[in-house]
Scaffold this motif. Structure first.
Motif, PDB file in Angstrom:
ATOM      1  N   SER A  45      -6.722 -34.714  -0.002  1.00 52.82           N
ATOM      2  CA  SER A  45      -5.958 -34.332   1.194  1.00 52.82           C
ATOM      3  C   SER A  45      -5.747 -35.501   2.153  1.00 52.82           C
ATOM      4  CB  SER A  45      -6.686 -33.196   1.909  1.00 52.82           C
ATOM      5  OG  SER A  45      -8.016 -33.610   2.164  1.00 52.82           O
ATOM      6  N   GLY A  46      -6.213 -36.694   1.791  1.00 44.52           N
ATOM      7  CA  GLY A  46      -6.091 -37.850   2.692  1.00 44.52           C
ATOM      8  C   GLY A  46      -4.664 -38.370   2.780  1.00 44.52           C
ATOM      9  N   LYS A  47      -4.438 -39.226   3.799  1.00 48.37           N
ATOM     10  CA  LYS A  47      -3.096 -39.791   3.983  1.00 48.37           C
ATOM     11  C   LYS A  47      -3.014 -41.207   3.443  1.00 48.37           C
ATOM     12  CE  LYS A  47      -1.439 -37.115   7.912  1.00 48.37           C
ATOM     13  NZ  LYS A  47      -2.612 -36.289   8.213  1.00 48.37           N
ATOM     14  N   SER A  48      -4.125 -41.713   2.930  1.00 44.91           N
ATOM     15  CA  SER A  48      -4.118 -43.080   2.387  1.00 44.91           C
ATOM     16  C   SER A  48      -4.969 -43.105   1.118  1.00 44.91           C
ATOM     17  CB  SER A  48      -4.703 -44.054   3.420  1.00 44.91           C
ATOM     18  OG  SER A  48      -6.065 -43.718   3.643  1.00 44.91           O
ATOM     19  N   TYR A  49      -4.806 -44.187   0.353  1.00 45.10           N
ATOM     20  CA  TYR A  49      -5.633 -44.348  -0.854  1.00 45.10           C
ATOM     21  C   TYR A  49      -7.110 -44.363  -0.450  1.00 45.10           C
ATOM     22  CZ  TYR A  49      -1.222 -46.036  -2.842  1.00 45.10           C
ATOM     23  OH  TYR A  49       0.083 -46.160  -3.259  1.00 45.10           O
ATOM     24  N   ALA A  50      -7.406 -45.108   0.629  1.00 38.95           N
ATOM     25  CA  ALA A  50      -8.808 -45.269   1.041  1.00 38.95           C
ATOM     26  C   ALA A  50      -9.422 -43.915   1.408  1.00 38.95           C
ATOM     27  CB  ALA A  50      -8.896 -46.242   2.213  1.00 38.95           C
ATOM     28  N   GLU A  51      -8.663 -43.105   2.169  1.00 43.69           N
ATOM     29  CA  GLU A  51      -9.195 -41.782   2.555  1.00 43.69           C
ATOM     30  C   GLU A  51      -9.472 -40.939   1.316  1.00 43.69           C
ATOM     31  OE1 GLU A  51      -7.572 -39.163   5.863  1.00 43.69           O
ATOM     32  OE2 GLU A  51      -6.136 -40.816   5.840  1.00 43.69           O
ATOM     33  N   ASN A  52      -8.506 -40.943   0.377  1.00 41.71           N
ATOM     34  CA  ASN A  52      -8.692 -40.128  -0.831  1.00 41.71           C
ATOM     35  C   ASN A  52      -9.856 -40.630  -1.675  1.00 41.71           C
ATOM     36  OD1 ASN A  52      -6.739 -38.234  -0.357  1.00 41.71           O
ATOM     37  ND2 ASN A  52      -5.115 -39.373  -1.397  1.00 41.71           N
ATOM     38  N   ALA A  53      -9.999 -41.949  -1.747  1.00 39.14           N
ATOM     39  CA  ALA A  53     -11.110 -42.505  -2.531  1.00 39.14           C
ATOM     40  C   ALA A  53     -12.435 -42.064  -1.910  1.00 39.14           C
ATOM     41  CB  ALA A  53     -11.012 -44.025  -2.580  1.00 39.14           C
TER      42      ALA A  53
END
Ligand code: IMP
Length: 196
Positions: A45-53
């Motif tokens: 549900s993140g808005k960036s690769y980093a958030e999703n990771a």
């Protein structure tokens, strides 16, 4: 002794690449589905690769009680306003249809500049630490598919400085120049500076 870390994914291709990238470090990566045979259904549900990771690594760490590492990655194409990006794995249901859709959208367009992006996240519950790095790999989208190594968009991605796709070049080239390789090197450097 090496620190055992679960790789938060059911994508075996990604796991094989990551295992190779961390082989020389103090980390032993275990395949997610070997630790949790049913896997974990985590909403990205993140808005960036980093958030999703980070979301994936946290969920797998909580689900297993172990340190966990995850990768969130995607392909960004300049002529498509940098799509599909973080939605790369969700634009169609399998690699073949994702590639077909990409080639159809690009048509005979001359500007085929693209880049792969990967964010890696490592969650270490015992140390209450979270580490995140990102890596890029620039190249262009070929007009046709070629090669049989790898996964995802590899058959149509030609990295800068090469005349062949990732799927033709194979694992050796990917472990040197891929987005995942760049992010993995940055992560292992951070880890060694942190006393690993
Ligand atoms: P996710 O990180 O599981 O959300 O999905 C990333 C998606 O980006 C994959 O399903 C592929 O379509 C694409 N992708 C990421 N890294 C690579 C790569 O190294 N080669 C080819 N495709 C990739």
């Amino acid at each position: 002794m090496k620190l055992q870390v679960v790789f938060a994914s059911s994508n075996e291709h990604k796991y094989e690449e990551m295992k190779r990238l961390f082989e020389w470090t103090n980390i032993e990566l275990l395949f997610g589905l070997e630790v949790l045979p049913k896997g974990l259904d985590v909403e990205e549900s993140g808005k960036s690769y980093a958030e999703n990771a980070l979301i994936k690594a946290r969920a797998w760490s909580e689900g297993t009680g172990m340190p966990a590492m995850s990768d969130d990655s995607g392909l960004e194409v300049e002529a498509l306003d940098w799509r599909p990006g973080i939605f790369s794995s969700r634009v169609a249901e399998n690699d073949e249809s994702r590639i077909r859709r990409l080639l159809d959208e690009l048509g005979r367009r001359e500007n085929r500049r693209a880049r792969f992006v990967a964010a890696l996240s490592l969650v270490l519950p015992q140390r209450a630490q979270v580490w995140i790095t990102e890596g890029f790999c620039w190249g262009k989208i070929a007009f046709e598919l070629s090669g049989s190594f790898g996964f995802g968009y590899d058959p149509v991605f030609v990295p800068i400085g090469y005349e062949a796709s990732f799927a033709e070049l194979g694992p050796k080239a990917k472990s040197l120049i891929s987005h995942r390789a760049v992010a993995a090197r940055a992560l292992s450097q951070l880890l060694s500076s942190g006393g690993f």
